[in-house]
Design a protein around this motif. Structure first.
Motif, PDB file in Angstrom:
ATOM      1  N   TYR A  59       0.674  -1.328   0.179  1.00 48.53           N
ATOM      2  CA  TYR A  59       0.098   0.040  -0.152  1.00 48.53           C
ATOM      3  C   TYR A  59       0.699   1.597  -0.221  1.00 48.53           C
ATOM      4  O   TYR A  59       1.868   0.978   0.434  1.00 48.53           O
ATOM      5  N   ASN A  60       0.449   2.354  -0.879  1.00 45.90           N
ATOM      6  CA  ASN A  60       1.133   3.084  -0.845  1.00 45.90           C
ATOM      7  C   ASN A  60       0.015   4.608  -1.798  1.00 45.90           C
ATOM      8  O   ASN A  60      -0.348   3.959  -2.573  1.00 45.90           O
ATOM      9  N   PRO A  61      -0.654   5.415  -0.779  1.00 46.75           N
ATOM     10  CA  PRO A  61      -1.507   5.863  -1.270  1.00 46.75           C
ATOM     11  C   PRO A  61      -0.616   7.164  -2.497  1.00 46.75           C
ATOM     12  O   PRO A  61      -2.421   7.096  -2.872  1.00 46.75           O
ATOM     13  N   MET A  62       0.065   7.365  -2.881  1.00 41.66           N
ATOM     14  CA  MET A  62       0.961   8.206  -3.659  1.00 41.66           C
ATOM     15  C   MET A  62       1.602   7.355  -4.937  1.00 41.66           C
ATOM     16  O   MET A  62       1.084   7.749  -6.142  1.00 41.66           O
ATOM     17  N   SER A  63       0.941   5.887  -5.033  1.00 45.35           N
ATOM     18  CA  SER A  63       1.231   4.878  -5.815  1.00 45.35           C
ATOM     19  C   SER A  63       0.142   4.904  -7.201  1.00 45.35           C
ATOM     20  O   SER A  63      -0.899   5.604  -7.015  1.00 45.35           O
ATOM     21  N   TYR A  64       0.364   4.671  -8.707  1.00 46.47           N
ATOM     22  CA  TYR A  64      -0.653   4.564  -9.029  1.00 46.47           C
ATOM     23  C   TYR A  64      -1.756   3.472  -9.553  1.00 46.47           C
ATOM     24  O   TYR A  64      -2.729   3.914  -9.546  1.00 46.47           O
ATOM     25  N   HIS A  65      -0.711   2.171  -8.557  1.00 48.53           N
ATOM     26  CA  HIS A  65      -1.900   1.295  -8.515  1.00 48.53           C
ATOM     27  C   HIS A  65      -1.823   0.695  -7.623  1.00 48.53           C
ATOM     28  O   HIS A  65      -3.320  -0.412  -7.228  1.00 48.53           O
ATOM     29  N   ASN A  66      -1.195   1.616  -6.199  1.00 44.88           N
ATOM     30  CA  ASN A  66      -1.551   0.067  -5.350  1.00 44.88           C
ATOM     31  C   ASN A  66      -1.919   0.934  -3.704  1.00 44.88           C
ATOM     32  O   ASN A  66      -0.739   1.244  -2.883  1.00 44.88           O
ATOM     33  N   GLY A  67      -3.010   1.801  -3.913  1.00 50.08           N
ATOM     34  CA  GLY A  67      -3.639   2.369  -2.730  1.00 50.08           C
ATOM     35  C   GLY A  67      -3.961   3.586  -3.067  1.00 50.08           C
ATOM     36  O   GLY A  67      -4.641   4.099  -2.877  1.00 50.08           O
ATOM     37  N   SER A  68      -3.712   4.551  -4.809  1.00 52.04           N
ATOM     38  CA  SER A  68      -4.756   5.435  -5.304  1.00 52.04           C
ATOM     39  C   SER A  68      -6.222   4.723  -5.290  1.00 52.04           C
ATOM     40  O   SER A  68      -6.542   4.323  -5.516  1.00 52.04           O
ATOM     41  N   VAL A  69      -6.703   5.839  -5.551  1.00 52.78           N
ATOM     42  CA  VAL A  69      -8.438   6.192  -6.148  1.00 52.78           C
ATOM     43  C   VAL A  69      -8.536   6.149  -7.636  1.00 52.78           C
ATOM     44  O   VAL A  69      -8.205   7.677  -8.430  1.00 52.78           O
ATOM     45  N   TRP A  70      -8.974   5.551  -8.176  1.00 50.73           N
ATOM     46  CA  TRP A  70      -9.342   5.228  -9.749  1.00 50.73           C
ATOM     47  C   TRP A  70     -11.096   4.910 -10.001  1.00 50.73           C
ATOM     48  O   TRP A  70     -11.364   4.396  -9.990  1.00 50.73           O
ATOM     49  N   PRO A  71     -11.403   6.731 -10.805  1.00 54.28           N
ATOM     50  CA  PRO A  71     -13.050   6.330 -10.440  1.00 54.28           C
ATOM     51  C   PRO A  71     -13.464   5.328 -11.759  1.00 54.28           C
ATOM     52  O   PRO A  71     -14.696   5.028 -10.997  1.00 54.28           O
ATOM     53  N   HIS A  72     -12.846   5.336 -12.429  1.00 58.41           N
ATOM     54  CA  HIS A  72     -13.053   3.624 -13.326  1.00 58.41           C
ATOM     55  C   HIS A  72     -13.204   2.140 -12.876  1.00 58.41           C
ATOM     56  O   HIS A  72     -14.190   1.305 -13.420  1.00 58.41           O
ATOM     57  N   ASP A  73     -12.632   1.828 -12.142  1.00 59.91           N
ATOM     58  CA  ASP A  73     -12.105   1.230 -10.950  1.00 59.91           C
ATOM     59  C   ASP A  73     -13.734   0.365  -9.876  1.00 59.91           C
ATOM     60  O   ASP A  73     -14.323  -0.327 -10.044  1.00 59.91           O
ATOM     61  N   ASN A  74     -13.822   1.960 -10.079  1.00 60.91           N
ATOM     62  CA  ASN A  74     -14.872   2.554  -9.124  1.00 60.91           C
ATOM     63  C   ASN A  74     -15.796   1.918  -9.340  1.00 60.91           C
ATOM     64  O   ASN A  74     -16.881   1.019  -9.330  1.00 60.91           O
ATOM     65  N   SER A  75     -15.730   2.249 -10.757  1.00 64.60           N
ATOM     66  CA  SER A  75     -17.561   2.648 -11.507  1.00 64.60           C
ATOM     67  C   SER A  75     -17.885   0.871 -11.935  1.00 64.60           C
ATOM     68  O   SER A  75     -18.673   0.371 -12.047  1.00 64.60           O
ATOM     69  N   LEU A  76     -16.715   0.266 -12.637  1.00 63.96           N
ATOM     70  CA  LEU A  76     -16.888  -1.487 -12.105  1.00 63.96           C
ATOM     71  C   LEU A  76     -17.156  -2.637 -11.186  1.00 63.96           C
ATOM     72  O   LEU A  76     -18.180  -3.091 -11.228  1.00 63.96           O
TER      73      LEU A  76
END
Length: 708
Positions: free
Chosen positions: A545-562
């Motif tokens: 986990y890293n909140p600043m990372s591209y894929h390991n703790g960030s939030v992606w709206p499209h990911d949420n949408s699926l």
């Protein structure tokens, strides 16, 4: 630095907030088509000085406006031009392959003023991969620059044998045009007098030059195109203003990101880096757009089918039946220095191609289009069972064999995105959880279509394969100690035991056991996964986990949408509304209420979402996310082949009325209003128009917290 970007079809223009491209810019600014930068410098000056920015906007996507003024100017103690005397208005748009810009100067001083204004231009014809700093290589060179009183032409001979040229023209003769590309006009203005200089910039490839039209005609055609888009798409209005803004912004962004290569409109991935056909991104964005404009799904499917893999080509990670990952058109691709002609290194594009076709059929009932696409769909199913299953274990895996390819080939394609609890990166071949879900949906959905076509034996074979896969998936991916699915299986068939958002995609596929699906939905909205602004890509408790990372703790709206599609379909309404609320809160902090590609995964206790520094904006599947909100709020689940549209309305906190017009389903449209009245937790549905040819069934929400 904030940017201003406009796009129309295959031409887009990115500048700073003042409308300039400074020399040596490293932020991607420029005018691009076919993955080539045709304008790498554009600077406006007044008496040799950069004007002061007052305001600027590219809110409409197809046009940008910049309001500037002059700084105070003195020379040897004499006032040359009093501060804020001249207003400078820049207005630009793109139409039919040509950039149009007007620069208007207005004298707001009490006396006549005189000054010089200059526009400096240049073109480096850099390949997009070079601009991004990803790849350098053998390239061509600028071969000449023609300078006249009313135009400049800059020519380039590419290493790929293609001649390229940038033509800049203006409507009035310049007073000076220097060899470096600086065009100077002497301007004299009486009080309140206005003078306008009009420019066109035309990229030319292989001597094919789009024809510039009169400015007024070009603008009229552009405006008419946007009106047709809005009139032909689903519109919404509610008493929750942030949702209205998000939906309207998403629809306008999606219109801007549409491109047509001759097979129908489809969304490119995003600006500035991915203004190209992108298998996964284009397919998901088209899926999101089904309730608003299903023609985009058909255009996307047709485009992907044209580029479907036909042979074994290790350099491009191509195998027969595979759907492309990304295609590029620049010098480096054309000379085979990068494998993107197209490149096939994504494991999920092929099952998502089948999934989009299935969903398009469910929304439209267009069996004719399915028959047209059937050869490509059958080849995709063959790829899933043959080339996609690298070791014959019944799961689809990825492993790149291209020296210029991408190592991780799911949507989380950064090098550190598939990480064990030990902190070690998983080794390929890797079987991703969500990809198995897409495959399951592809097989069960195609089985239904085969039955419609009378191909019962093939339908039964797909159903048996899907049932066997479901059993093996539950055994292989479920992490009992986490009550959650592993993100993947690695080369040794070990679980990659990180808690991530990927299994959230399973909810829309029907693959998970129902009881486990509920555990997934609850974990996605638990404190370690939900930041308050959306579902994180990785749990705050996981090793990587890293909140600043591209894929390991960030939030992606499209990911949420699926995740939201599945939550809504399975009736996990409390969780779905929680996610939509978080994303709407986040959108309030971004320019134009535009959800970016991603943002950092910090807690909402900071009071605002933290931007990710190089996120694309606009990004197609982020723009499509508010369209999924509409599905959630309506509980919309169409089954046009069976003549049924199901609604299970559930309005979010702060919304008591939702009106939907021209919802595109079946053979027509549906217009309705959902109202939540005081004292009544169950919303009421008033149907005003239904020409879909389907029966409308309004159901009560399940798994809903009525206090929501």
């Amino acid at each position: 630095m904030k940017h201003r970007v406009i796009k129309e079809n295959d031409l887009f223009f990115l500048t700073d907030e003042s409308g300039d491209i400074p020399p040596g810019s490293t932020d991607g600014s420029g005018l691009y088509t076919q993955d080539t930068r045709f304008l790498s410098r554009l600077e406006l000056s007044i008496n040799g000085v950069k004007p002061i920015l007052l305001e600027s906007s590219a809110e409409t996507n197809c046009q940008a406006v910049f309001r500037l003024t002059n700084p105070h100017m003195e020379e040897e103690g004499q006032v040359k031009l009093w501060r804020e005397t001249v207003e400078i208005m820049r207005h630009r748009f793109i139409q039919d392959g040509v950039l149009y810009e007007s620069i208007s100067y207005t004298n707001y001083g009490p006396k006549t003023v005189g000054f010089e204004t200059s526009i400096t231009v240049d073109a480096d014809f850099a390949d997009m991969f070079t601009v991004r700093g990803i790849k350098a290589g053998m390239i061509g060179s600028v071969t000449g620059k023609s300078v006249d009183a009313d135009r400049i032409a800059i020519r380039y001979a590419g290493a790929d044998g293609i001649a390229r040229e940038t033509r800049i023209a203006w409507n009035i003769p310049a007073d000076r045009v220097s060899p470096d590309g600086t065009v100077t006009f002497a301007v004299e203005l009486k009080p309140r007098e206005v003078r306008t200089i009009e420019l066109t910039v035309t990229p030319v490839i292989a001597d094919k030059a789009p024809q510039a039209k009169p400015r007024e005609e070009a603008l009229r055609l552009l405006d008419a195109s946007y009106r047709r888009w809005e009139q032909g798409s689903t519109s919404v209005d509610s008493d929750l203003e942030i949702f209205n803004k998000l939906y309207h912004r998403g629809m306008r962004d999606l219109r801007m990101l549409l491109t047509d290569l001759g097979h129908g409109p489809f969304p490119v991935a995003g600006l500035p880096w991915y203004a190209v056909p992108f298998g996964r991104d284009s397919l998901i964005a088209a899926l999101q757009m089904l309730p608003a404009n299903p023609e985009v799904a058909l255009g996307t499917l047709r485009t992907m089918a044209v580029y479907q893999g036909s042979k074994v080509d290790p350099w491009r990670d191509e195998t027969p039946g595979k759907i492309m990952h990304e295609i590029r058109y620049g010098e480096l691709a054309n000379t085979n220095q990068i494998p993107f002609t197209p490149y096939y290194g994504s494991v999920d594009s092929t099952p998502l191609f089948v999934v989009l076709a299935i969903e398009y059929y469910r929304w439209t009932g267009d069996l004719g289009a399915i028959r047209e696409l059937m050869p490509a769909l059958e080849r995709a199913l063959e790829w899933i069972d043959q080339s996609g299953d690298l070791d014959g274990d019944g799961f689809v895996e990825y492993h790149s064999v291209s020296s210029g390819g991408i190592a991780n080939q799911g949507w989380k394609d950064s090098g550190d995105s598939i990480v064990h609890a030990s902190g070690d990166f998983a080794e390929t071949p890797i079987a991703l959880a969500e990809v198995q879900g897409y495959v399951y949906l592809a097989k069960t959905g195609m089985a239904e279509i085969f039955r419609k076509l009378g191909r019962n034996a093939e339908a039964e074979a797909l159903e048996r394969a899907a049932a066997d896969m479901k059993r093996r998936f539950e055994q292989s991916f479920w992490m009992a100690d986490e009550s959650f699915y592993a993100i993947a299986l690695d080369r040794e068939k070990r679980q990659v035991q990180s808690v991530t958002s990927n299994p959230g995609h399973l909810l829309m596929t029907g693959l998970p056991d129902e009881n486990r699906a509920e555990l997934v939905a609850r974990r996605l909205t638990a404190e370690d996964m939900f930041s308050g602004y959306g579902i994180r890509t990785m749990s705050g408790k996981s090793t990587g986990y890293n909140p600043m990372s591209y894929h390991n703790g960030s939030v992606w709206p499209h990911d949420n949408s699926l995740c939201l599609i599945g939550m809504s379909r399975m009736g996990f309404i409390e969780q779905a509304l929680k996610v939509t609320r978080g994303l709407m809160r986040a959108a309030e902090h971004f320019e134009y209420a535009r959800l970016p590609e991603l943002f950092c995964g910090y807690e909402d206790t900071l009071g605002r979402p933290v931007p990710y520094p190089v996120a694309c904006s606009p990004q197609a599947w982020a723009a499509g996310t508010p369209l999924i909100f509409l599905q959630v709020f309506l509980g919309l689940d169409p089954d046009v082949p069976d003549g049924i549209i199901r609604l299970r309305p559930a309005l979010p906190e702060g919304m008591n009325r939702l009106s939907v017009r021209q919802l595109r389903v079946g053979s027509g449209t549906l217009s309705l209003t959902v109202t939540r009245r005081e004292g009544n937790a169950v919303p009421e549905v008033e149907v005003e128009h239904n020409s879909t040819g389907c029966e409308l069934r309004v159901l009560h929400a399940i798994h809903q917290d009525v206090q929501n």
